[in-house]
Write a protein that holds these residues in place. Structure first.
Motif, PDB file in Angstrom:
ATOM      1  N   ASP A 553      55.793  -4.024  34.852  1.00  0.00           N
ATOM      2  CA  ASP A 553      56.967  -3.185  35.062  1.00  0.00           C
ATOM      3  C   ASP A 553      56.680  -1.719  34.758  1.00  0.00           C
ATOM      4  O   ASP A 553      57.222  -0.820  35.415  1.00  0.00           O
ATOM      5  N   LYS A 554      55.842  -1.466  33.777  1.00  0.00           N
ATOM      6  CA  LYS A 554      55.557  -0.104  33.342  1.00  0.00           C
ATOM      7  C   LYS A 554      54.279   0.468  33.960  1.00  0.00           C
ATOM      8  O   LYS A 554      53.869   1.574  33.612  1.00  0.00           O
ATOM      9  N   ALA A 555      53.638  -0.272  34.861  1.00  0.00           N
ATOM     10  CA  ALA A 555      52.327   0.127  35.376  1.00  0.00           C
ATOM     11  C   ALA A 555      52.379   1.476  36.092  1.00  0.00           C
ATOM     12  O   ALA A 555      53.237   1.718  36.946  1.00  0.00           O
ATOM     13  N   ARG A 556      51.448   2.329  35.725  1.00  0.00           N
ATOM     14  CA  ARG A 556      51.275   3.631  36.365  1.00  0.00           C
ATOM     15  C   ARG A 556      49.782   3.909  36.484  1.00  0.00           C
ATOM     16  O   ARG A 556      48.979   3.326  35.770  1.00  0.00           O
ATOM     17  N   GLY A 557      49.408   4.816  37.340  1.00  0.00           N
ATOM     18  CA  GLY A 557      48.018   5.226  37.437  1.00  0.00           C
ATOM     19  C   GLY A 557      47.105   4.097  37.878  1.00  0.00           C
ATOM     20  O   GLY A 557      47.388   3.363  38.829  1.00  0.00           O
ATOM     21  N   ARG A 558      45.971   3.947  37.145  1.00  0.00           N
ATOM     22  CA  ARG A 558      44.939   3.000  37.549  1.00  0.00           C
ATOM     23  C   ARG A 558      45.453   1.561  37.577  1.00  0.00           C
ATOM     24  O   ARG A 558      45.153   0.808  38.507  1.00  0.00           O
ATOM     25  N   LEU A 559      46.233   1.159  36.561  1.00  0.00           N
ATOM     26  CA  LEU A 559      46.727  -0.209  36.537  1.00  0.00           C
ATOM     27  C   LEU A 559      47.632  -0.485  37.734  1.00  0.00           C
ATOM     28  O   LEU A 559      47.561  -1.552  38.356  1.00  0.00           O
ATOM     29  N   ALA A 560      48.483   0.472  38.079  1.00  0.00           N
ATOM     30  CA  ALA A 560      49.357   0.292  39.245  1.00  0.00           C
ATOM     31  C   ALA A 560      48.536   0.132  40.516  1.00  0.00           C
ATOM     32  O   ALA A 560      48.853  -0.704  41.384  1.00  0.00           O
TER      33      ALA A 560
END
Length: 581
Positions: A553-560
């Motif tokens: 739910d909070k994924a941003r940047g590389r993880l997203a």
């Protein structure tokens, strides 16, 4: 000597009393169909109600124990268990000052039975001390966590008896069984009542205090001190129950005044005596509650020493004035300062697919709408209407509706949009209120109540054993909760053990695993040997990508980017998603 009065709600002809005798000279009642008569005879048997109560609590106990056995430590649990262990071994208030000791003393009774090895010389944050106790001190975390959870499970079952008694006082035994069934099948209560945490104990103590204040309308000298003790237990468990103090003090005053028969021609002196009587009742509740708070600290350390392991923030202005003026132990005041500091933190929230920083005032009502069974929502709302609309029930409305309303209103102003556990008192009080629905003068009331109770039971049983990520059918059930909510609503680190079991079986056995886990567990202890994909070049991340749903739910940047370029292939406990790369 105070005159004895009739119960303000129960009376002849109610569900809890004896049937009213026929009027003189009236025709005898028709025999009616045989089946209802047989049911009425069966209902009068003394063993039937205790049997149903026992069965409801037995299924709740089975659900909670099963959940406790299968779940790995959630995020908060290691802190509470380590603090409870420190209480037992060192008799000091050092860790977790933001929560008073009583709830952790309850957990300590289970920890004492487990007898874990404890390294008092280990230093670190309270979270690090908890992980060290569970995973680095030679203890069995499965065994220790089960023993730590058992006292909370037992207390949760006892609160079920309070729900039954409270509703039974209002509308009789049948209503008590309705309320108990709704409580015993409530997924949120089962989920948090099976953990070594403080939310259900604190909420249950507020419910108990409200019930005892209601009972004080008949016998104030017996029940007001008990109500004060229950209120003190709530405040000595979690500080978010502090707003209940003025509410229950006012209700205590009302109960004390109501216990005195009022004559139509009362004099001014009589009114002054009633005012003094109400003030004395409120004072008894307050002083008893404060005594319980002080006693909880004295049990830990009779010398009331306080040596915090982590810095306590300074608080100024009105907050500082209020904190410094309360007649509570110094450690309690320090805990309030920590809580104020947590409220000033910019937490991330997630609601209906939107990630945000800060808080939304409507978060808790919206989250409760998702995570409360539809039948309980309908019966609770109708029961609230019945408490206000039905004259016989109206005196009970402030005792059932006002405490949760005030607590919810205050919680809605908080900064932590992290879960319905901050409002777990809502389904408890809704269950009591729902018992009043059959009192509505409608042909459908009794039948609709029975059908909706069965719907709640079915919804709860279908989510077994994944109670933490529960959401009702209108929002897609437990499998869809992570699309709308995060953190303790769905993913609190509870499924690390289940993940380990899944990875040991085909088709995942032997695969390269990349893991982003949100929780307090140590993956390597459970045999999960994984790397963090956020610390490797995206081109090197191949195999199985495992991500806690709150991190998704909070994924941003590389993880997203990694998630969006992967294919979901399964989930574990509706709280961890498996992706194939």
């Amino acid at each position: 000597m105070m005159a004895r009065e009739q119960h303000p709600v129960l009376g002849p002809g109610t569900l809890g009393g004896n049937p009213a005798p026929p009027a003189p000279g009236s025709a005898p009642p028709s025999p009616g169909p045989a089946r209802p008569r047989r049911f009425a005879v069966l209902w009068r048997r003394r063993w039937l109600v205790p049997l149903v109560v026992g069965l409801l609590l037995a299924q709740m106990a089975a659900a909670m124990v099963t959940t406790a056995v299968r779940q790995t430590p959630t995020i908060d649990e290691p802190v509470y268990v380590a603090t409870a262990t420190d209480y037992l071994h060192e008799h000091r208030v050092r860790y977790n000052p933001e929560h008073p000791p009583l709830g952790k003393l309850l957990i300590a009774t289970g920890v004492a039975a487990a007898g874990p090895h404890y390294d008092a010389s280990y230093t670190g944050t309270q979270g690090a001390v908890g992980r060290h106790l569970l995973y680095e001190s030679g203890n069995d975390p499965w065994r220790l966590m089960l023993w730590a959870r058992l006292p909370v499970i037992v207390l949760t079952l006892l609160f079920g008896l309070v729900v039954f008694a409270f509703a039974g006082d209002l509308v009789g035994r049948a209503g008590g069984l309705v309320a108990l069934a709704l409580y015993a099948f409530s997924p949120d209560v089962i989920a948090h009542g099976s953990l070594a945490t403080l939310d259900v104990p604190a909420a249950g103590f507020v419910l108990t205090a409200s019930w005892l204040v209601w009972r004080a309308r008949r016998r104030p000298r017996r029940y007001l001190p008990l109500a004060g003790a229950a209120l003190g237990a709530a405040v000595a468990t979690k500080m978010n129950t502090l707003p209940a103090i003025p509410v229950l003090m006012v209700l205590a005053a009302v109960s004390a005044v109501r216990a005195v028969p009022v004559e139509a021609g009362e004099r001014a002196g009589d009114r002054r005596r009633l005012l003094l009587r109400g003030s004395a009742a409120a004072g008894v509740v307050l002083l008893t509650a404060l005594a319980v708070v002080w006693a909880s600290y004295l049990v830990v350390d009779p010398r009331l020493r306080f040596t915090p392991a982590e810095p306590v923030p300074a608080v100024h202005g009105l907050r500082g004035l209020v904190t410094g003026s309360l007649p509570v132990p110094p450690a309690y005041r320090a805990g309030m300062r920590v809580q104020f500091g947590l409220e000033d933190h910019a937490w991330q929230g997630f609601l209906f697919g939107h990630l945000y920083t800060g808080s939304r005032w409507y978060y808790l009502p919206a989250a409760l709408l998702v995570k409360t069974p539809l039948g309980l929502l309908a019966l609770g709302a109708a029961g609230a209407v019945a408490l206000v609309a039905v004259r016989r029930l109206r005196p009970a409305a402030p005792y059932v509706l006002v405490p949760p309303a005030v607590l919810l209103a205050v919680a809605m102003t908080g900064a932590r949009d992290l879960g319905t556990r901050y409002a777990v008192f809502v389904p408890m009080f809704l269950a009591v209120a729902a018992a009043g629905v059959p009192r509505l003068r409608a042909r459908w009331a009794a039948g609709a109540t029975a059908v909706l109770v069965l719907c709640v039971a079915a919804s709860s049983l279908l989510t077994f054993p994944y109670y933490l990520p529960y959401s009702n059918e209108a929002f897609g059930g437990p499998a869809k909760t992570h699309l709308r909510l995060h953190d303790s609503n769905v993913d609190w680190g509870q499924d690390l053990g289940r993940l380990a079991d899944r990875l040991r079986r085909p088709p995942y056995r032997g695969e390269r695993v990349w893991l982003v886990y949100k929780g307090s567990g140590v993956p390597s202890y459970y045999g999960i040997h994984a790397a963090d994909p956020r610390k490797a070049p995206p081109a090197d991340v191949h195999g199985l990508l495992v991500v806690s749903d709150s991190a998704v739910d909070k994924a941003r940047g590389r993880l997203a980017e990694l998630i969006h370029s992967s294919v979901p292939v399964g989930d574990v406990g509706h709280s961890i998603t498996l992706f194939r790369r």
